[in-house]
Scaffold this active site. Structure first.
Site, short mmCIF file in Angstrom:
data_model
loop_
_atom_site.label_atom_id
_atom_site.label_comp_id
_atom_site.label_asym_id
_atom_site.label_seq_id
_atom_site.Cartn_x
_atom_site.Cartn_y
_atom_site.Cartn_z
N HIS A 1 -8.08 -8.51 -0.21
CA HIS A 1 -7.60 -8.96 1.08
C HIS A 1 -8.65 -9.94 1.63
O HIS A 1 -9.84 -9.59 1.68
CB HIS A 1 -7.47 -7.79 2.05
CG HIS A 1 -6.29 -6.90 1.80
ND1 HIS A 1 -6.02 -6.31 0.60
CD2 HIS A 1 -5.28 -6.50 2.65
CE1 HIS A 1 -4.92 -5.59 0.70
NE2 HIS A 1 -4.44 -5.69 1.93
N ASP B 1 3.44 -5.05 2.61
CA ASP B 1 2.16 -4.49 3.04
C ASP B 1 2.27 -2.98 3.34
O ASP B 1 1.97 -2.17 2.47
CB ASP B 1 1.64 -5.26 4.26
CG ASP B 1 0.12 -5.21 4.42
OD1 ASP B 1 -0.57 -4.69 3.52
OD2 ASP B 1 -0.38 -5.71 5.45
N ASP B 2 2.69 -2.63 4.55
CA ASP B 2 2.82 -1.21 4.97
C ASP B 2 4.14 -1.06 5.70
O ASP B 2 4.18 -0.92 6.94
CB ASP B 2 1.65 -0.84 5.90
CG ASP B 2 0.31 -1.09 5.25
OD1 ASP B 2 -0.08 -0.28 4.39
OD2 ASP B 2 -0.33 -2.11 5.58
N HIS C 1 0.88 -1.18 0.00
CA HIS C 1 0.00 0.00 0.00
C HIS C 1 0.91 1.22 0.00
O HIS C 1 1.69 1.40 0.95
CB HIS C 1 -0.89 0.00 1.24
CG HIS C 1 -1.72 -1.24 1.39
ND1 HIS C 1 -3.01 -1.30 0.95
CD2 HIS C 1 -1.43 -2.46 1.91
CE1 HIS C 1 -3.50 -2.51 1.20
NE2 HIS C 1 -2.55 -3.24 1.77
N GLU D 1 -6.99 -12.46 6.33
CA GLU D 1 -5.94 -11.80 7.11
C GLU D 1 -6.36 -11.92 8.58
O GLU D 1 -5.72 -12.59 9.37
CB GLU D 1 -5.79 -10.33 6.69
CG GLU D 1 -4.76 -9.55 7.49
CD GLU D 1 -4.73 -8.05 7.14
OE1 GLU D 1 -5.69 -7.54 6.51
OE2 GLU D 1 -3.74 -7.38 7.52
N1 ADE Z 1 -4.77 -1.23 4.25
C1 ADE Z 1 -3.45 -1.06 4.41
N2 ADE Z 1 -2.91 -2.15 4.96
C2 ADE Z 1 -3.91 -3.05 5.13
C3 ADE Z 1 -3.98 -4.37 5.61
N3 ADE Z 1 -2.91 -5.03 6.08
N4 ADE Z 1 -5.18 -4.98 5.65
C4 ADE Z 1 -6.27 -4.34 5.20
N5 ADE Z 1 -6.25 -3.11 4.73
C5 ADE Z 1 -5.08 -2.45 4.68
ZN ZN Z 2 -2.56 -5.09 2.66
#
Ligand code: ADE
Ligand code: ZN
Length: 334
Positions: free
Chosen positions: A198, A279-280, A20, A201
């Site tokens: 997604h 991911d982030d 992201h 998770e």
């Molecule tokens: N948006 C950013 N990171 C995310 C994640 N790990 N799961 C869901 N939405 C997200």
């Molecule tokens: Zn994600």
């Protein structure tokens, strides 16, 4: 720490398929942009902000992540954000990146899609020209918002469809099953575009089934809870549905207790198409190579397994086949 092996992992050509762009906003840039735009922040300095990145679940992270994105206001901000990611990605051996952005996070603040997309795409083009990193861009619908909001967003993206290579689904998973967006995703697929979501998770295996059966996804983002359902794991393996797994994210968001308990190796051993992604990374303490390195250490992945994972990241991408083949051949020589 094995520095030779880590350098080898870093140099391994790889694609990042679950990233992201708003999640690459490092505290230093967040503070600089806040100062530039006169945005007040609840933390006094970068260290205080970083130490607030102590999450108990997905929602506790998303609250901070959406607050952080509020400092991104003009085209230069989106350019700088994307360019900083690409420089990191280059160091990590990324040859191709398929990048999510959240249109609704920005339109809700009256930031136009033109500003967002122009900034991101300009940096991606510069990255391809000077760093050799090819790319795709994936707008992602926020699942905590309504179906009507997603349809309106799809409509607003009409002038930018040449920059939309597929669509995704992210944000708060529990209580927002993929089926909520069946009609939106049918609309996207009718445009001839691939979709991803997604699922699994934090959400149950039933959400992974819905993503496959109702949204007809090309890949599952995360998908780790599929391991709880043998029939689902076998189906993912049989149908070669790629999972874009993000190990450090899963631990930081408490979806998995610790990295040595992560299901990635069990999914791999079950024959699933598993990839490793960040991911982030600004929030979870590691870019893609660090995800490979930490996971390799925790799960005792062999060099052959790491090469297989890197090759699957390439084959799971939306690159043309002849380009995939060139990257895979390079990986085989590593
Ligand atoms: N948006 C950013 N990171 C995310 C994640 N790990 N799961 C869901 N939405 C997200
Ligand atoms: Zn994600």
């Amino acid at each position: 720490m094995n520095t030779t092996r880590n350098a080898w992992i870093r140099a391994l050509p790889k694609a990042e398929l679950h990233l992201h762009i708003e999640g690459t906003l490092e505290p230093e840039m967040l503070f600089a942009k806040a100062q530039k735009h006169g945005v007040a922040l609840p933390c006094l300095n970068v260290d205080a902000l970083r130490s607030a990145y102590n999450f108990s679940n997905l929602q506790s992270f998303l609250d901070l992540y959406y607050a952080g994105a509020n400092v991104l206001r003009n085209e230069e901000d989106f350019y700088d954000l994307t360019w900083a990611y690409l420089l990191r990605a280059k160091q990590d051996g990324v040859v191709h990146a398929e990048i999510f952005f959240d249109p609704q996070t920005h339109t809700a603040r009256n930031i136009s899609l033109d500003v967002v997309i122009s900034g991101i795409v300009a940096a991606l083009r510069d990255g391809e020209a000077t760093l050799g990193i090819t790319w795709r861009l994936i707008p992602s619908f926020l699942r905590h918002l309504s179906e009507a909001d997603a349809f309106a967003t799809l409509d607003q993206l009409t002038p930018y469809m040449q920059h939309c290579h597929g669509f995704g689904l992210d944000s708060s998973e529990l209580g927002h099953p993929p089926s909520k967006f069946s009609r939106v995703f049918a609309g996207v697929r009718a445009m001839g575009l691939p979709v991803v979501a997604h699922a699994g998770e934090e959400g149950p295996p039933s959400y992974v089934y819905e993503a496959l059966d109702e949204l007809k996804v090309a890949r599952i983002d995360h998908g780790i809870r599929a391991i709880e359902d043998d029939a689902l794991t076998a189906r993912l393996a049989r149908d070669r549905v790629p999972l874009t797994v993000c190990p450090l994210s899963n631990v930081r968001l408490c979806a998995v207790k610790s990295l040595d308990l992560h299901p990635l190796k069990r999914l791999l051993d079950a024959g699933c198409v598993v990839t490793i992604n960040s991911d982030d990374p600004a929030y979870f303490g590691g870019y893609v190579a660090q995800n490979y390195i930490a996971t390799a250490e925790a799960l005792s992945l062999t060099p052959e397994e790491l090469k297989r994972i890197a090759a699957m990241s390439i084959t799971s991408s939306w690159l043309p086949n002849h380009v995939k083949q060139q990257h895979v051949e390079r990986i085989e020589r590593c």
